[in-house]
Every structure is written in structure tokens, then in C-alpha cells.
Scaffold this motif. Structure first.
Motif, short mmCIF file in Angstrom:
data_model
loop_
_atom_site.label_atom_id
_atom_site.label_comp_id
_atom_site.label_asym_id
_atom_site.label_seq_id
_atom_site.Cartn_x
_atom_site.Cartn_y
_atom_site.Cartn_z
N LEU A 42 0.83 -1.20 0.00
CA LEU A 42 0.00 0.00 0.00
C LEU A 42 0.86 1.26 0.00
N LYS A 43 1.92 1.26 0.80
CA LYS A 43 2.83 2.42 0.80
C LYS A 43 3.44 2.63 -0.58
N ASP A 44 3.86 1.54 -1.21
CA ASP A 44 4.42 1.64 -2.56
C ASP A 44 3.38 2.16 -3.55
N ALA A 45 2.17 1.64 -3.46
CA ALA A 45 1.10 2.07 -4.37
C ALA A 45 0.75 3.55 -4.16
N LEU A 46 0.78 4.00 -2.92
CA LEU A 46 0.49 5.41 -2.65
C LEU A 46 1.57 6.32 -3.23
N ASN A 47 2.80 5.84 -3.25
CA ASN A 47 3.89 6.62 -3.84
C ASN A 47 3.84 6.65 -5.36
N ARG A 48 3.06 5.76 -5.96
CA ARG A 48 2.97 5.68 -7.40
C ARG A 48 1.67 6.26 -7.97
N ILE A 49 0.95 7.06 -7.19
CA ILE A 49 -0.27 7.66 -7.70
C ILE A 49 0.10 8.64 -8.81
N PRO A 50 -0.48 8.48 -9.99
CA PRO A 50 -0.16 9.37 -11.11
C PRO A 50 -0.62 10.81 -10.84
N SER A 51 0.00 11.75 -11.51
CA SER A 51 -0.37 13.16 -11.33
C SER A 51 -1.64 13.51 -12.10
N ASP A 52 -1.91 12.80 -13.18
CA ASP A 52 -3.14 13.03 -13.95
C ASP A 52 -4.34 12.59 -13.11
N GLU A 53 -5.34 13.45 -13.01
CA GLU A 53 -6.47 13.17 -12.12
C GLU A 53 -7.23 11.91 -12.49
N GLU A 54 -7.49 11.71 -13.76
CA GLU A 54 -8.25 10.53 -14.17
C GLU A 54 -7.43 9.25 -13.92
N ALA A 55 -6.15 9.30 -14.25
CA ALA A 55 -5.29 8.15 -14.00
C ALA A 55 -5.15 7.89 -12.50
N ALA A 56 -5.10 8.97 -11.70
CA ALA A 56 -5.01 8.82 -10.24
C ALA A 56 -6.27 8.15 -9.69
N ALA A 57 -7.43 8.58 -10.19
CA ALA A 57 -8.68 7.99 -9.74
C ALA A 57 -8.74 6.51 -10.11
N ASP A 58 -8.30 6.18 -11.33
CA ASP A 58 -8.29 4.79 -11.76
C ASP A 58 -7.33 3.97 -10.90
N HIS A 59 -6.16 4.52 -10.60
CA HIS A 59 -5.17 3.85 -9.76
C HIS A 59 -5.73 3.59 -8.36
N CYS A 60 -6.38 4.60 -7.81
CA CYS A 60 -6.97 4.44 -6.48
C CYS A 60 -8.04 3.36 -6.49
N HIS A 61 -8.86 3.37 -7.54
CA HIS A 61 -9.94 2.40 -7.64
C HIS A 61 -9.42 0.98 -7.84
#
Length: 76
Positions: free
Chosen positions: A20-39
Motif C-alpha cells: 500500500l505504501k508503494d502504491a500510494l507513492n505511485r499515484i499518477p499526477s493526472d487526475e483521471e489516472a489517479a482515480a483509476d489507480h486508487c480504484h
């Protein structure tokens, strides 16, 4: 059997926190990509962590549980 169950849940929770820590560090800066990554990545990891925490909480005597339980938080 109980020790094995608690040990497995603890190990899995630790591994999940690291992922989870690794995934949080890899959240994209693009909002749509960030939302998809979070989901697709963050929420499933959080769900897995919650599942392990529930297993640990349900199988550990309250006297040895160092954190407030879900019930403690709800009905404080």
C-alpha cells in the motif's frame, strides 16, 4: 492453530501495508489516472488490510489488543 492464524494474518497485514505504501507513492499526477489507480490498486489493498485487521482483532483478547476496536470507535 490460533497462533498460525494470527501469525499468517500479521504477516499478510505487514506485506499489504508495504504494498500500500508503494502504491500510494505511485499515484499518477493526472487526475483521471489517479482515480483509476486508487480504484484498481489502492482500494483493494485497503480492503485486504481491513480483512487482516478484522481477523487479528476477532482472534485477539481485548486485553492484548493495543488499538481501539471498531466497536470502540463506533460507540465511544
Amino acid at each position: 492453530a490460533l497462533i498460525q492464524k494470527l501469525s499468517t494474518a500479521c504477516d499478510t497485514a505487514y506485506d499489504t501495508v508495504e504494498r500500500l505504501k508503494d502504491a500510494l507513492n505511485r499515484i499518477p499526477s493526472d487526475e483521471e489516472a489517479a482515480a483509476d489507480h486508487c480504484h484498481s490498486v489502492i482500494v483493494p489493498l485497503m480492503t485486504e488490510l481491513r480483512r487482516q485487521a478484522d481477523t487479528l482483532e476477532q482472534n485477539t483478547a481485548k486485553a492484548y489488543w493495543p488499538y481501539p476496536t471498531y466497536s470502540d470507535l463506533l460507540f465511544y
